[in-house]
Design an enzyme around this catalytic site. Structure first.
Site, PDB file in Angstrom:
ATOM      1  N   PHE A   1      -1.141  49.387 -32.380  1.00 55.57           N
ATOM      2  CA  PHE A   1      -1.566  50.173 -33.529  1.00 55.57           C
ATOM      3  C   PHE A   1      -0.597  51.330 -33.743  1.00 55.57           C
ATOM      4  O   PHE A   1      -0.265  52.052 -32.804  1.00 55.57           O
ATOM      5  CB  PHE A   1      -2.980  50.702 -33.264  1.00 55.57           C
ATOM      6  CG  PHE A   1      -3.595  51.456 -34.401  1.00 55.57           C
ATOM      7  CD1 PHE A   1      -4.210  50.783 -35.440  1.00 55.57           C
ATOM      8  CD2 PHE A   1      -3.586  52.835 -34.421  1.00 55.57           C
ATOM      9  CE1 PHE A   1      -4.797  51.473 -36.490  1.00 55.57           C
ATOM     10  CE2 PHE A   1      -4.169  53.539 -35.455  1.00 55.57           C
ATOM     11  CZ  PHE A   1      -4.775  52.854 -36.495  1.00 55.57           C
TER      12      PHE A   1
ATOM     13  N   ASN B   1      -9.637  57.047 -30.262  1.00 53.65           N
ATOM     14  CA  ASN B   1      -9.470  56.527 -31.619  1.00 53.65           C
ATOM     15  C   ASN B   1      -9.789  55.036 -31.519  1.00 53.65           C
ATOM     16  O   ASN B   1      -8.892  54.206 -31.378  1.00 53.65           O
ATOM     17  CB  ASN B   1      -8.041  56.759 -32.116  1.00 53.65           C
ATOM     18  CG  ASN B   1      -7.836  56.274 -33.534  1.00 53.65           C
ATOM     19  OD1 ASN B   1      -8.793  55.936 -34.232  1.00 53.65           O
ATOM     20  ND2 ASN B   1      -6.593  56.229 -33.973  1.00 53.65           N
ATOM     21  N   PRO B   2     -11.075  54.685 -31.544  1.00 55.91           N
ATOM     22  CA  PRO B   2     -11.496  53.319 -31.232  1.00 55.91           C
ATOM     23  C   PRO B   2     -11.400  52.398 -32.440  1.00 55.91           C
ATOM     24  O   PRO B   2     -11.136  52.850 -33.567  1.00 55.91           O
ATOM     25  CB  PRO B   2     -12.962  53.524 -30.835  1.00 55.91           C
ATOM     26  CG  PRO B   2     -13.408  54.632 -31.749  1.00 55.91           C
ATOM     27  CD  PRO B   2     -12.212  55.559 -31.866  1.00 55.91           C
TER      28      PRO B   2
END
Length: 280
Positions: free
Chosen positions: A83, A185-186
């Protein structure tokens, strides 16, 4: 440069001129500001620039093309399988650092670390912190390890990288009740939500999708955080714009946290929820 920016704009890129300039600066190996004094682009560089421009017009993330992503005071290596850190997350780090102020050797856990942006920034800016970065995705954790090794070589406090699931009830059992700060920050994007092509086609699914309401992973995260945090320890969790009410309600409903609050990003959009572990 005008033609390059126009092409990216026609492809739907949000910041076409900035992206075109950053790609050219990357090809030339110079800061973007140096482009102001550029007389000409050598032929081989022009060819490389055209190729990268094609890929960016095809909505390959800019950071995948340059291989780098700036985040606060760091520049992290990124690419396929991890990510790409967003500027909005920097505010969560700023909040976290304020909670750590005055603690000489705080214990910190970053759940779902990805590139390591949060964990490595905290270790860089609070050198006494003992930081553990947890990442489930086998591909992404290799990027976490790579960036952690690079920061260690640069002289930062080492960050422990652990391959694991943030919802695992056995995760980091040795730290139960001893952690000062849990940040995450899931994955929080609701299943089926529309996202930009850069996200849909290139960000790893395990970093994005969070179930029908986007909060399935967060429910497990809360159980882990409640177990790890000492009484009075702090929790900070990033969320989607639309979850500024739902996530605080979820945290309050857990029953193990107090002082639940939500915080906006610089654009005024709901961005992250914070709380304290009850009992402190």
């Amino acid at each position: 440069m005008t033609d390059a920016a126009r092409r990216l704009a026609e492809a739907g890129v949000e910041s076409p001129r900035v992206d075109a300039e950053l790609l050219l600066a990357h090809v030339l190996g110079v800061p973007r500001t140096r482009l102001l004094t550029l007389d000409r682009v050598p032929g081989d560089a022009a060819t490389r620039f055209a190729d990268l421009l094609d890929q960016r017009a095809g909505r390959v993330p800019l950071q995948h093309l340059t291989g780098r992503a700036p985040f606060r005071h760091l520049e992290l290596a990124v690419g396929p399988g991890v990510f790409v850190p967003r500027p909005e997350t920097e505010l969560l780090v700023e909040w976290a650092l304020a909670r750590l102020a005055g603690l000489p050797e705080p214990v910190v856990v970053d759940l779902g670390a990805g590139s390591g942006a949060i964990a490595l920034s905290l270790a860089h800016e609070h050198p006494g912190a003992r930081v553990t970065a947890v990442e489930r995705d086998p591909g992404a954790v290799e990027w976490t390890r790579h960036n952690a090794a690079a920061r260690r070589q640069a002289g930062d406090t080492p960050v422990e990288v652990l391959a694991g699931d943030m919802t695992d009830p056995r995760l980091l059992a040795g730290l139960d009740g001893a952690v000062d700060l849990v940040v995450s920050n899931p994955p929080y994007v609701p299943d089926g939500a529309r996202v930009p092509r850069e996200v849909a086609d290139h960000d790893p699914p395990l970093a994005l999708w969070g179930g029908p309401d986007g909060l399935d992973v967060v429910r497990g995260l809360l159980r882990t955080a409640a177990r790890l945090l000492r009484p009075g320890g702090h929790l900070g969790v990033e969320h989607a714009d639309q979850q500024g009410s739902a996530l605080p309600v979820l945290v309050r409903g857990h029953g193990g946290f107090t002082g639940v609050a939500d915080h906006p990003d610089l654009a005024g959009r709901p961005r992250f929820t914070t709380a304290r572990r009850a009992g402190g």
